[in-house]
Design a protein around this motif. Structure first.
Motif, PDB file in Angstrom:
ATOM      1  N   ALA A  66      -9.967   6.366   2.379  1.00  0.00           N
ATOM      2  CA  ALA A  66      -9.149   7.334   3.124  1.00  0.00           C
ATOM      3  C   ALA A  66      -9.297   7.130   4.626  1.00  0.00           C
ATOM      4  CB  ALA A  66      -9.558   8.752   2.742  1.00  0.00           C
ATOM      5  N   ILE A  67     -10.508   6.812   5.075  1.00  0.00           N
ATOM      6  CA  ILE A  67     -10.725   6.546   6.502  1.00  0.00           C
ATOM      7  C   ILE A  67      -9.955   5.305   6.934  1.00  0.00           C
ATOM      8  CG2 ILE A  67     -12.458   5.837   8.198  1.00  0.00           C
ATOM      9  CD1 ILE A  67     -14.459   7.632   6.681  1.00  0.00           C
ATOM     10  N   ALA A  68     -10.013   4.256   6.110  1.00  0.00           N
ATOM     11  CA  ALA A  68      -9.334   3.001   6.439  1.00  0.00           C
ATOM     12  C   ALA A  68      -7.824   3.188   6.549  1.00  0.00           C
ATOM     13  CB  ALA A  68      -9.656   1.942   5.388  1.00  0.00           C
ATOM     14  N   ALA A  69      -7.282   4.126   5.754  1.00  0.00           N
ATOM     15  CA  ALA A  69      -5.826   4.329   5.735  1.00  0.00           C
ATOM     16  C   ALA A  69      -5.345   5.314   6.791  1.00  0.00           C
ATOM     17  CB  ALA A  69      -5.400   4.835   4.351  1.00  0.00           C
ATOM     18  N   ALA A  70      -6.260   6.046   7.408  1.00  0.00           N
ATOM     19  CA  ALA A  70      -5.870   7.177   8.252  1.00  0.00           C
ATOM     20  C   ALA A  70      -4.969   6.791   9.414  1.00  0.00           C
ATOM     21  CB  ALA A  70      -7.121   7.889   8.762  1.00  0.00           C
ATOM     22  N   SER A  71      -5.198   5.627  10.005  1.00  0.00           N
ATOM     23  CA  SER A  71      -4.420   5.243  11.185  1.00  0.00           C
ATOM     24  C   SER A  71      -3.349   4.207  10.869  1.00  0.00           C
ATOM     25  CB  SER A  71      -5.359   4.686  12.265  1.00  0.00           C
ATOM     26  OG  SER A  71      -6.009   3.515  11.795  1.00  0.00           O
ATOM     27  N   LYS A  72      -3.121   3.959   9.584  1.00  0.00           N
ATOM     28  CA  LYS A  72      -2.197   2.893   9.201  1.00  0.00           C
ATOM     29  C   LYS A  72      -1.032   3.430   8.366  1.00  0.00           C
ATOM     30  CE  LYS A  72      -5.783  -0.689   9.229  1.00  0.00           C
ATOM     31  NZ  LYS A  72      -6.872   0.181   9.720  1.00  0.00           N
ATOM     32  N   VAL A  73       0.023   2.647   8.335  1.00  0.00           N
ATOM     33  CA  VAL A  73       1.182   2.968   7.500  1.00  0.00           C
ATOM     34  C   VAL A  73       1.642   1.686   6.821  1.00  0.00           C
ATOM     35  CG1 VAL A  73       1.980   4.906   8.905  1.00  0.00           C
ATOM     36  CG2 VAL A  73       2.802   2.583   9.412  1.00  0.00           C
ATOM     37  N   GLY A  74       2.447   1.853   5.776  1.00  0.00           N
ATOM     38  CA  GLY A  74       3.048   0.704   5.124  1.00  0.00           C
ATOM     39  C   GLY A  74       4.460   0.480   5.637  1.00  0.00           C
ATOM     40  N   LEU A  75       4.852  -0.771   5.701  1.00  0.00           N
ATOM     41  CA  LEU A  75       6.228  -1.125   6.059  1.00  0.00           C
ATOM     42  C   LEU A  75       6.787  -2.034   4.970  1.00  0.00           C
ATOM     43  CD1 LEU A  75       6.326  -2.062   9.866  1.00  0.00           C
ATOM     44  CD2 LEU A  75       7.276  -0.025   8.781  1.00  0.00           C
ATOM     45  N   ALA A 109      15.972  -6.519  15.402  1.00  0.00           N
ATOM     46  CA  ALA A 109      16.607  -7.593  16.162  1.00  0.00           C
ATOM     47  C   ALA A 109      16.447  -8.946  15.477  1.00  0.00           C
ATOM     48  CB  ALA A 109      16.023  -7.659  17.573  1.00  0.00           C
ATOM     49  N   ALA A 110      15.398  -9.079  14.641  1.00  0.00           N
ATOM     50  CA  ALA A 110      15.172 -10.329  13.895  1.00  0.00           C
ATOM     51  C   ALA A 110      15.923 -10.336  12.568  1.00  0.00           C
ATOM     52  CB  ALA A 110      13.682 -10.521  13.653  1.00  0.00           C
ATOM     53  N   ASN A 111      16.866  -9.385  12.412  1.00  0.00           N
ATOM     54  CA  ASN A 111      17.756  -9.306  11.251  1.00  0.00           C
ATOM     55  C   ASN A 111      17.097  -8.740  10.000  1.00  0.00           C
ATOM     56  OD1 ASN A 111      19.954 -10.381  12.704  1.00  0.00           O
ATOM     57  ND2 ASN A 111      19.236 -12.471  12.302  1.00  0.00           N
ATOM     58  N   ALA A 112      15.985  -8.016  10.148  1.00  0.00           N
ATOM     59  CA  ALA A 112      15.425  -7.294   9.012  1.00  0.00           C
ATOM     60  C   ALA A 112      16.320  -6.103   8.695  1.00  0.00           C
ATOM     61  CB  ALA A 112      14.018  -6.818   9.340  1.00  0.00           C
ATOM     62  N   GLN A 113      16.423  -5.762   7.416  1.00  0.00           N
ATOM     63  CA  GLN A 113      17.267  -4.644   6.988  1.00  0.00           C
ATOM     64  C   GLN A 113      16.486  -3.757   6.017  1.00  0.00           C
ATOM     65  OE1 GLN A 113      21.142  -5.792   5.560  1.00  0.00           O
ATOM     66  NE2 GLN A 113      21.431  -7.346   7.159  1.00  0.00           N
ATOM     67  N   GLY A 114      16.983  -2.542   5.845  1.00  0.00           N
ATOM     68  CA  GLY A 114      16.367  -1.618   4.891  1.00  0.00           C
ATOM     69  C   GLY A 114      14.899  -1.365   5.194  1.00  0.00           C
ATOM     70  N   ILE A 115      14.585  -1.211   6.468  1.00  0.00           N
ATOM     71  CA  ILE A 115      13.182  -1.036   6.872  1.00  0.00           C
ATOM     72  C   ILE A 115      12.719   0.371   6.516  1.00  0.00           C
ATOM     73  CG2 ILE A 115      11.551  -1.139   8.792  1.00  0.00           C
ATOM     74  CD1 ILE A 115      13.632  -2.910  10.264  1.00  0.00           C
ATOM     75  N   VAL A 116      11.625   0.472   5.776  1.00  0.00           N
ATOM     76  CA  VAL A 116      11.079   1.766   5.353  1.00  0.00           C
ATOM     77  C   VAL A 116       9.611   1.848   5.793  1.00  0.00           C
ATOM     78  CG1 VAL A 116      10.519   3.274   3.414  1.00  0.00           C
ATOM     79  CG2 VAL A 116      12.634   1.913   3.379  1.00  0.00           C
ATOM     80  N   GLU A 117       9.264   2.920   6.482  1.00  0.00           N
ATOM     81  CA  GLU A 117       7.864   3.202   6.818  1.00  0.00           C
ATOM     82  C   GLU A 117       7.364   4.277   5.863  1.00  0.00           C
ATOM     83  OE1 GLU A 117       5.292   5.467  10.322  1.00  0.00           O
ATOM     84  OE2 GLU A 117       7.281   4.650  10.798  1.00  0.00           O
ATOM     85  N   TYR A 118       6.170   4.076   5.287  1.00  0.00           N
ATOM     86  CA  TYR A 118       5.652   5.069   4.344  1.00  0.00           C
ATOM     87  C   TYR A 118       4.158   5.322   4.602  1.00  0.00           C
ATOM     88  CZ  TYR A 118       4.249   0.782   1.842  1.00  0.00           C
ATOM     89  OH  TYR A 118       3.722  -0.440   1.513  1.00  0.00           O
ATOM     90  N   PRO A 119       3.698   6.555   4.344  1.00  0.00           N
ATOM     91  CA  PRO A 119       2.298   6.888   4.621  1.00  0.00           C
ATOM     92  C   PRO A 119       1.369   6.300   3.567  1.00  0.00           C
ATOM     93  CG  PRO A 119       3.430   8.751   3.620  1.00  0.00           C
ATOM     94  CD  PRO A 119       4.477   7.705   3.854  1.00  0.00           C
ATOM     95  N   LEU A 120       0.092   6.187   3.938  1.00  0.00           N
ATOM     96  CA  LEU A 120      -0.940   5.676   3.033  1.00  0.00           C
ATOM     97  C   LEU A 120      -2.030   6.713   2.874  1.00  0.00           C
ATOM     98  CD1 LEU A 120      -1.303   2.137   4.636  1.00  0.00           C
ATOM     99  CD2 LEU A 120       0.021   2.693   2.598  1.00  0.00           C
ATOM    100  N   ASN A 121      -2.541   6.864   1.669  1.00  0.00           N
ATOM    101  CA  ASN A 121      -3.680   7.755   1.442  1.00  0.00           C
ATOM    102  C   ASN A 121      -5.003   7.019   1.496  1.00  0.00           C
ATOM    103  OD1 ASN A 121      -2.403  10.229   1.197  1.00  0.00           O
ATOM    104  ND2 ASN A 121      -1.998   9.967  -0.990  1.00  0.00           N
ATOM    105  N   LYS A 122      -5.049   5.843   0.892  1.00  0.00           N
ATOM    106  CA  LYS A 122      -6.300   5.083   0.836  1.00  0.00           C
ATOM    107  C   LYS A 122      -6.015   3.593   0.899  1.00  0.00           C
ATOM    108  CE  LYS A 122      -7.198   7.505  -2.905  1.00  0.00           C
ATOM    109  NZ  LYS A 122      -6.550   8.785  -2.613  1.00  0.00           N
ATOM    110  N   ILE A 123      -6.934   2.867   1.543  1.00  0.00           N
ATOM    111  CA  ILE A 123      -6.942   1.413   1.516  1.00  0.00           C
ATOM    112  C   ILE A 123      -8.338   0.993   1.088  1.00  0.00           C
ATOM    113  CG2 ILE A 123      -6.729  -0.722   2.829  1.00  0.00           C
ATOM    114  CD1 ILE A 123      -4.908   0.753   4.783  1.00  0.00           C
ATOM    115  N   VAL A 124      -8.441   0.352  -0.050  1.00  0.00           N
ATOM    116  CA  VAL A 124      -9.731  -0.113  -0.549  1.00  0.00           C
ATOM    117  C   VAL A 124      -9.769  -1.623  -0.421  1.00  0.00           C
ATOM    118  CG1 VAL A 124     -11.292  -0.219  -2.529  1.00  0.00           C
ATOM    119  CG2 VAL A 124      -9.897   1.826  -2.132  1.00  0.00           C
ATOM    120  N   LEU A 125     -10.635  -2.101   0.454  1.00  0.00           N
ATOM    121  CA  LEU A 125     -10.684  -3.533   0.754  1.00  0.00           C
ATOM    122  C   LEU A 125     -11.634  -4.257  -0.214  1.00  0.00           C
ATOM    123  CD1 LEU A 125     -10.863  -3.277   4.637  1.00  0.00           C
ATOM    124  CD2 LEU A 125      -8.854  -3.747   3.228  1.00  0.00           C
TER     125      LEU A 125
END
Length: 290
Positions: A212-221, A274-290
């Motif tokens: 949960a700490i690892a994910a706190a400042s990050k998001v998924g794209l 600008a690099a022609n990416a489409q359908g860009i979605v940002e989503y929150p994260l609860n946990k990242i387990v490395l």
């Protein structure tokens, strides 16, 4: 049924700890009149304890484990196992520092200038050990709080904890030196740590909290891009490792999934577009387990 008796820090760390457990998957509920929180896990029994006292109760076995600051383990001299660092504090995900501070115009510029002076602090033992390293003799008074306002009328210097230094600056104080750097730690009674079930349960809790700490400042794209533009998109993305690239039903297109710091999204999203990416979605994260 096996049960892990876990101490939750009461006071400045309380809200941050409850929020962290919530993101890790545990709902802990505290009544305003009770020191015994309820938790939605029959294998955990919680008790609210001041962080300053936590390690003593863990050492004696009144608690199997607890969350407190490394500074309080050192200050109390408790014989406990520090299983893991959990790098979060009251205001942000970071370590804290206990600093030697004086009034802005004080003549004290280095630790040796404290000879014969008066120092106010909550961490008397740590401060006395610090002074011994410099062969300095000074009076160290225990402070019950509001330590910043005791300079210069009641003390020549203070040793106080800070995350950002803003409170010290607001009270016109100048940092002379760092006495101790500390982080929140997960501690365990030595006998409890020798119990296979309790140790495994504690390590499972730690894994989820650290995730949960690892994910706190990050998001998924996630985004779609033509294969011919993929290299341009990958050059923009600061990936945790390497982005996941998946084929789409259209063989000319791929989906890219990655994890980034939330703070950089506002900078890179227009570049991705600008690099022609489409359908860009940002989503929150609860946990990242490395």
């Amino acid at each position: 049924m096996n049960c892990l008796k876990l101490g939750i820090p009461k006071g400045s760390l309380q809200e941050a700890t409850l929020e962290l457990f919530s993101r890790a998957g545990w709902k802990i509920t505290i009544s305003s009149r009770s020191y015994v929180p309820t938790v939605d896990d029959p294998e955990i029994e919680c008790l609210l304890v001041r962080a300053q006292e936590m390690s003593r109760y863990v050492e004696t076995g009144a608690l199997d484990a607890g969350i407190t600051g490394h500074d309080w383990v050192v200050e109390t001299g408790s014989d406990v196992e520090e299983l893991a660092e959990l790098v979060y504090a009251k205001q942000r995900l970071s370590r804290v520092r206990w600093v030697l501070a004086v009034q802005e115009d004080s003549a004290i510029r280095q630790p040796r200038d404290l000879q014969g002076k008066v120092i106010a602090t909550e961490i008397v033992r740590i401060t006395e050990d610090y002074l011994r390293r410099y062969a300095v003799t000074a009076r160290v008074d225990f402070s019950w709080g509001a330590t910043e306002v005791k300079v210069p009328q009641l003390a020549d210097a203070i040793v106080e904890v800070t995350e950002t230094g803003s409170s010290l600056r607001a009270n016109r104080l100048r940092i002379v030196d760092t006495v101790l750097e500390s982080a929140t730690v997960f501690i365990m009674n030595r006998a409890a740590a020798a119990d296979a079930w309790k140790k495994e349960k504690a390590e499972s809790v730690i894994l989820m909290l650290q995730g949960a700490i690892a994910a706190a400042s990050k998001v998924g794209l996630i985004l779609n891009v033509r294969k011919e533009d993929l290299d341009h998109v990958l050059a923009i993305l600061p990936a945790l490792k390497k982005p996941t690239i998946s084929m789409l039903s259209d063989p000319e297109w791929v989906a890219v999934n990655t994890i980034v710091e939330e703070s950089v999204v506002r900078q890179i999203l227009p570049k991705l577009k600008a690099a022609n990416a489409q359908g860009i979605v940002e989503y929150p994260l609860n946990k990242i387990v490395l």
